[in-house]
Design a protein around this motif. Structure first.
Motif, PDB file in Angstrom:
ATOM      1  N   LEU A 105      29.873  34.142  39.802  1.00  0.00           N
ATOM      2  CA  LEU A 105      31.305  34.454  39.829  1.00  0.00           C
ATOM      3  C   LEU A 105      31.697  35.530  38.815  1.00  0.00           C
ATOM      4  O   LEU A 105      32.422  36.469  39.152  1.00  0.00           O
ATOM      5  CB  LEU A 105      32.120  33.184  39.581  1.00  0.00           C
ATOM      6  CG  LEU A 105      31.877  32.034  40.559  1.00  0.00           C
ATOM      7  CD1 LEU A 105      32.785  30.858  40.234  1.00  0.00           C
ATOM      8  CD2 LEU A 105      32.090  32.481  42.000  1.00  0.00           C
ATOM      9  N   ASN A 106      31.253  35.383  37.581  1.00  0.00           N
ATOM     10  CA  ASN A 106      31.638  36.348  36.539  1.00  0.00           C
ATOM     11  C   ASN A 106      31.331  37.800  36.896  1.00  0.00           C
ATOM     12  O   ASN A 106      32.142  38.685  36.623  1.00  0.00           O
ATOM     13  CB  ASN A 106      30.975  35.992  35.206  1.00  0.00           C
ATOM     14  CG  ASN A 106      31.710  34.872  34.485  1.00  0.00           C
ATOM     15  OD1 ASN A 106      32.734  34.390  34.961  1.00  0.00           O
ATOM     16  ND2 ASN A 106      31.190  34.446  33.359  1.00  0.00           N
ATOM     17  N   PRO A 107      30.170  38.080  37.497  1.00  0.00           N
ATOM     18  CA  PRO A 107      29.896  39.479  37.839  1.00  0.00           C
ATOM     19  C   PRO A 107      30.944  40.087  38.777  1.00  0.00           C
ATOM     20  O   PRO A 107      31.112  41.310  38.800  1.00  0.00           O
ATOM     21  CB  PRO A 107      28.527  39.396  38.533  1.00  0.00           C
ATOM     22  CG  PRO A 107      27.874  38.211  37.898  1.00  0.00           C
ATOM     23  CD  PRO A 107      28.989  37.220  37.735  1.00  0.00           C
ATOM     24  N   ALA A 108      31.649  39.226  39.523  1.00  0.00           N
ATOM     25  CA  ALA A 108      32.647  39.726  40.475  1.00  0.00           C
ATOM     26  C   ALA A 108      34.040  39.844  39.866  1.00  0.00           C
ATOM     27  O   ALA A 108      34.877  40.586  40.381  1.00  0.00           O
ATOM     28  CB  ALA A 108      32.699  38.809  41.694  1.00  0.00           C
ATOM     29  N   ILE A 109      34.285  39.126  38.769  1.00  0.00           N
ATOM     30  CA  ILE A 109      35.662  39.072  38.256  1.00  0.00           C
ATOM     31  C   ILE A 109      35.819  39.585  36.828  1.00  0.00           C
ATOM     32  O   ILE A 109      36.941  39.699  36.338  1.00  0.00           O
ATOM     33  CB  ILE A 109      36.208  37.626  38.319  1.00  0.00           C
ATOM     34  CG1 ILE A 109      35.366  36.710  37.433  1.00  0.00           C
ATOM     35  CG2 ILE A 109      36.244  37.121  39.743  1.00  0.00           C
ATOM     36  CD1 ILE A 109      35.868  35.282  37.381  1.00  0.00           C
ATOM     37  N   ASP A 116      23.994  42.076  33.378  1.00  0.00           N
ATOM     38  CA  ASP A 116      23.625  42.053  34.790  1.00  0.00           C
ATOM     39  C   ASP A 116      22.984  40.700  35.052  1.00  0.00           C
ATOM     40  O   ASP A 116      21.969  40.354  34.433  1.00  0.00           O
ATOM     41  CB  ASP A 116      22.643  43.196  35.103  1.00  0.00           C
ATOM     42  CG  ASP A 116      22.312  43.303  36.582  1.00  0.00           C
ATOM     43  OD1 ASP A 116      21.797  42.326  37.158  1.00  0.00           O
ATOM     44  OD2 ASP A 116      22.577  44.378  37.165  1.00  0.00           O
ATOM     45  N   LEU A 314      25.192  35.268  44.495  1.00  0.00           N
ATOM     46  CA  LEU A 314      25.990  36.467  44.231  1.00  0.00           C
ATOM     47  C   LEU A 314      26.585  37.012  45.528  1.00  0.00           C
ATOM     48  O   LEU A 314      27.773  37.356  45.593  1.00  0.00           O
ATOM     49  CB  LEU A 314      25.126  37.541  43.574  1.00  0.00           C
ATOM     50  CG  LEU A 314      24.884  37.410  42.069  1.00  0.00           C
ATOM     51  CD1 LEU A 314      23.738  38.320  41.635  1.00  0.00           C
ATOM     52  CD2 LEU A 314      26.146  37.741  41.288  1.00  0.00           C
ATOM     53  N   TRP A 317      29.392  34.316  46.852  1.00  0.00           N
ATOM     54  CA  TRP A 317      30.618  34.038  46.110  1.00  0.00           C
ATOM     55  C   TRP A 317      31.407  35.265  45.686  1.00  0.00           C
ATOM     56  O   TRP A 317      32.599  35.170  45.401  1.00  0.00           O
ATOM     57  CB  TRP A 317      30.298  33.189  44.878  1.00  0.00           C
ATOM     58  CG  TRP A 317      30.009  31.766  45.234  1.00  0.00           C
ATOM     59  CD1 TRP A 317      28.786  31.184  45.361  1.00  0.00           C
ATOM     60  CD2 TRP A 317      30.966  30.743  45.529  1.00  0.00           C
ATOM     61  NE1 TRP A 317      28.920  29.862  45.715  1.00  0.00           N
ATOM     62  CE2 TRP A 317      30.246  29.564  45.814  1.00  0.00           C
ATOM     63  CE3 TRP A 317      32.356  30.716  45.572  1.00  0.00           C
ATOM     64  CZ2 TRP A 317      30.867  28.370  46.146  1.00  0.00           C
ATOM     65  CZ3 TRP A 317      32.986  29.516  45.896  1.00  0.00           C
ATOM     66  CH2 TRP A 317      32.239  28.367  46.190  1.00  0.00           C
ATOM     67  N   ALA A 318      30.767  36.425  45.636  1.00  0.00           N
ATOM     68  CA  ALA A 318      31.483  37.631  45.201  1.00  0.00           C
ATOM     69  C   ALA A 318      32.742  37.903  46.029  1.00  0.00           C
ATOM     70  O   ALA A 318      33.818  38.154  45.462  1.00  0.00           O
ATOM     71  CB  ALA A 318      30.553  38.834  45.230  1.00  0.00           C
ATOM     72  N   PRO A 319      32.679  37.826  47.355  1.00  0.00           N
ATOM     73  CA  PRO A 319      33.893  38.074  48.142  1.00  0.00           C
ATOM     74  C   PRO A 319      34.989  37.040  47.883  1.00  0.00           C
ATOM     75  O   PRO A 319      36.172  37.379  47.846  1.00  0.00           O
ATOM     76  CB  PRO A 319      33.396  37.976  49.593  1.00  0.00           C
ATOM     77  CG  PRO A 319      31.917  38.220  49.513  1.00  0.00           C
ATOM     78  CD  PRO A 319      31.503  37.618  48.203  1.00  0.00           C
ATOM     79  N   ALA A 321      35.423  35.249  45.058  1.00  0.00           N
ATOM     80  CA  ALA A 321      35.963  35.455  43.706  1.00  0.00           C
ATOM     81  C   ALA A 321      36.936  36.626  43.682  1.00  0.00           C
ATOM     82  O   ALA A 321      38.020  36.544  43.089  1.00  0.00           O
ATOM     83  CB  ALA A 321      34.819  35.701  42.733  1.00  0.00           C
ATOM     84  N   LYS A 322      36.561  37.725  44.347  1.00  0.00           N
ATOM     85  CA  LYS A 322      37.430  38.889  44.355  1.00  0.00           C
ATOM     86  C   LYS A 322      38.733  38.626  45.110  1.00  0.00           C
ATOM     87  O   LYS A 322      39.792  39.078  44.733  1.00  0.00           O
ATOM     88  CB  LYS A 322      36.684  40.073  44.971  1.00  0.00           C
ATOM     89  CG  LYS A 322      35.592  40.623  44.061  1.00  0.00           C
ATOM     90  CD  LYS A 322      34.819  41.747  44.712  1.00  0.00           C
ATOM     91  CE  LYS A 322      33.746  42.275  43.762  1.00  0.00           C
ATOM     92  NZ  LYS A 322      32.915  43.312  44.376  1.00  0.00           N
TER      93      LYS A 322
END
Length: 329
Positions: A105-109, A116, A314, A317-319, A321-322
């Motif tokens: 989650l953190n990498p997206a928000i 990395d 990654l 969940w990236a979509p 989270a964003k």
């Protein structure tokens, strides 16, 4: 003594010395660990990640013959502690209890990305998958998912829910509930699940989406009322508790997980030693029982499997989270 004999003797002594040093180095390497290991939990004490870390860490201490010391370094949804480990010396003496938050989650928000999730860490083992649960203070006027939705719809913006921080799985669990249920709640972020849970138990905040391991004792003790688990299926420790989806909010599902990581470029033999200790700890009868009691699904993986797991998470969940609009400074 002839010159040739003297040279041969010197050569023999030099060779013996080199062998001794090489043997000593091999012995020192094989002896890892020779001092305490710091296991960084990137959240405040008392939450699910902290519980899993202490259970597994205590058993790893016995197996490794050196203390595994838990260090809680909360802040920025797990970013502070994770960054510290990413920048640590890759010698096996500083490792991280990572989660879906830190590595998916953190990498997206994150407004400023300080690590990395793939390149800056060495995967060690995926330990457990953990269900979340929606809980309310006993004074909250609802006992089922449908009743909660009715109360929130009748009182838009009146009630708040606590979470372990902006952008964490617990925050996104609440945002998903709001989105699917078409209701309004105010988000109250904390520096970890422990402090958030304390305020919900005290009644300062009425609602929370928490990891089940940290809420279980309060549910059983009556200090919190469980509304539903967030997974697709019911859990063994609370078989009478419906899922949020079957309770009236179709399509709802969230969860978290716990895994061990080290800084990038850790030596393979040290990774193997830590992996074995972690996976053996999960096989311990007491550890298994305590994790099963709170419905944590024990995994215990290879480093390679954890690495692949992070990449899949990654992408998944990236979509989400964003879309939540969450931003961690």
């Amino acid at each position: 003594m002839s010159q040739s004999h003297d040279l041969n003797r010197r050569g023999f002594l030099a060779g013996a010395s080199a062998l001794t040093l090489a043997g000593g180095a091999a012995h020192a390497q094989a002896a890892f660990p020779t001092r305490p290991i710091t296991l960084v939990v990137p959240f405040a004490a008392g939450g699910s990640t902290d519980i899993v870390a202490r259970l597994v860490g205590q058993k790893m201490t016995e197996l490794l013959g050196q203390s595994v010391v838990i260090e809680n370094r909360g802040g920025a949804g797990g970013n502070v502690g994770s960054t510290a480990v990413a920048r640590a010396t890759p010698d096996g003496y500083t490792i991280l209890m990572g989660t879906i938050s830190t590595h998916a989650l953190n990498p997206a928000i994150l407004k400023t990305v300080t690590f990395d999730a793939v390149k800056d860490f060495t995967p060690i083992s995926l330990l457990a998958l953990v269900p979340n649960v929606m809980v309310v203070h006993p004074s909250f006027p609802a006992k089922t998912v449908k009743e909660v939705l009715e109360v929130l719809r009748a009182n838009p913006g009146k009630y708040s829910y606590a979470s372990s921080g902006v952008g964490t799985p617990l925050h996104l669990s609440g945002e998903l509930f709001k989105s699917l249920g078409k209701v309004e709640m105010n988000h109250v972020p904390y520096r970890g699940a422990g402090p958030a849970l304390n305020d919900v138990v005290s009644g300062a905040v009425p609602i929370m989406f928490d990891n089940l391991p940290s809420s279980a004792q309060f549910i059983r003790g009556g200090q919190l009322r469980a509304i539903g688990v967030t997974t697709k299926e019911r859990v063994s420790s609370f078989p009478e508790l419906p899922t949020i989806a079957e309770g009236g909010l179709g399509g709802y599902e969230t969860y978290t997980w716990n895994a061990l990581f080290g800084p990038a470029k850790m030596p393979a033999d040290i990774v193997a030693r830590l992996n074995k200790a972690a996976n053996d700890a999960l096989k311990d009868a007491n550890v298994k029982k305590r994790l099963n009691d709170v419905s944590a699904e024990i995994v215990g993986s290879t480093p390679e499997a954890l690495g692949e797991h992070v990449k899949v998470e990654l992408a998944k969940w990236a979509p989400i989270a964003k879309a939540s609009g969450a931003v961690v400074e």
